[in-house]
Motif scaffolding. Structure first.
Motif: not given
Lengths: 79, 180
Positions: B18, B20-21, B24
């Protein structure tokens, strides 16, 4: 009404009661699904943007001067 | 498609995924903000942000952001956690979380810097909602919710420029909603 003392009669009545229900276990919190992969997220973001088109209009919406830049309840409650 | 639940030991891997999400999604949102001419950086609430928050002058609310950020980190790996910067100025902090299904992404707390001279003054809501929307899209959610808004901010969020509508559920806090 006078308090009822425990007698053989009342004890037998107590014995006749159905057994108390077993302790109800609290239902488990629904398990959350696994997060999407980064590739899936990239794909969704690209689709939402419609290629190279940005999400935002050229003009960024500004709040009026008297609108506080605050969102949420007056006091913090632990979640 | 139904995803398998998180298994044993999934907590730390979920936290990493999460994070990383969010990175992004925030990067995508930030790119668009820059394209729209706004010099904003969208980051996690880290120690630098909490140190900068400690310098904020008199505030409208007394929310304890260090405690809040720690609470939400413990309970919600999928949380929406945002610090909005412009240069060296911390302009806003925000916390939220997604629904367990595909329904929505909810914003629970947002506070703009009380410094009247901060670089993103009056633009904080747009910054936060742009980031919230990007993260919602990345997770496949269908709508945005702003939970328990102050009464005086509702007309702005429900204006055509922002596009939300007010919902008053029985027994729950009111919220503003908007489709993605």
């Amino acid at each position: 009404m006078p308090a009822e003392h425990l007698t053989v009669k009342t004890l037998s009545r107590l014995d006749a009661r159905p057994a108390s229900a077993p302790a109800v276990k609290s239902p488990r919190q629904p398990e959350r699904a696994a997060p999407p992969t980064l590739a899936e997220a990239r794909k969704r973001l690209a689709a939402a943007r419609g290629g190279s088109q940005p999400w935002l209009a050229p003009a960024v919406a500004e709040a009026p001067d008297d609108v506080p830049e605050v969102m949420g309840p007056e006091t913090y409650r632990k979640v | 498609m139904t995803r398998p639940p998180l298994g044993r030991g999934g907590r730390s891997s979920a936290e990493t995924r999460y994070r990383e999400l969010r990175h992004l999604a925030f990067q995508a949102a930030q790119d668009d903000l820059v394209a729209a001419g706004v010099n904003a950086e969208l980051r996690a609430i880290d120690a630098t942000a909490l140190a900068a928050f400690g310098t904020w002058p008199a505030r409208r609310v007394a929310w304890p952001w260090p405690e809040m950020a720690a609470d939400w980190r413990r309970g919600h790996p999928d949380r929406f956690e945002l610090a909005v910067w412009s240069g060296d100025a911390l302009c806003a902090l925000a916390l939220g979380r997604p629904s367990s299904g595909a329904s929505h992404m909810a914003l629970y707390f947002m506070e703009g810097s009380p410094d009247p001279g901060h670089p993103l003054r009056r633009k904080v809501a747009t910054m936060v909602i742009t980031a919230l929307r990007a993260y919602a899209i990345a997770l496949g959610k269908g709508e945005l919710r702003l939970v328990d808004p102050l009464p005086e901010v509702i007309p702005f969020y429900c204006s055509p420029a922002m596009g939300f509508e007010l919902v008053r559920p029985r027994m729950e806090a009111p919220y503003c909603r908007r489709s993605i």
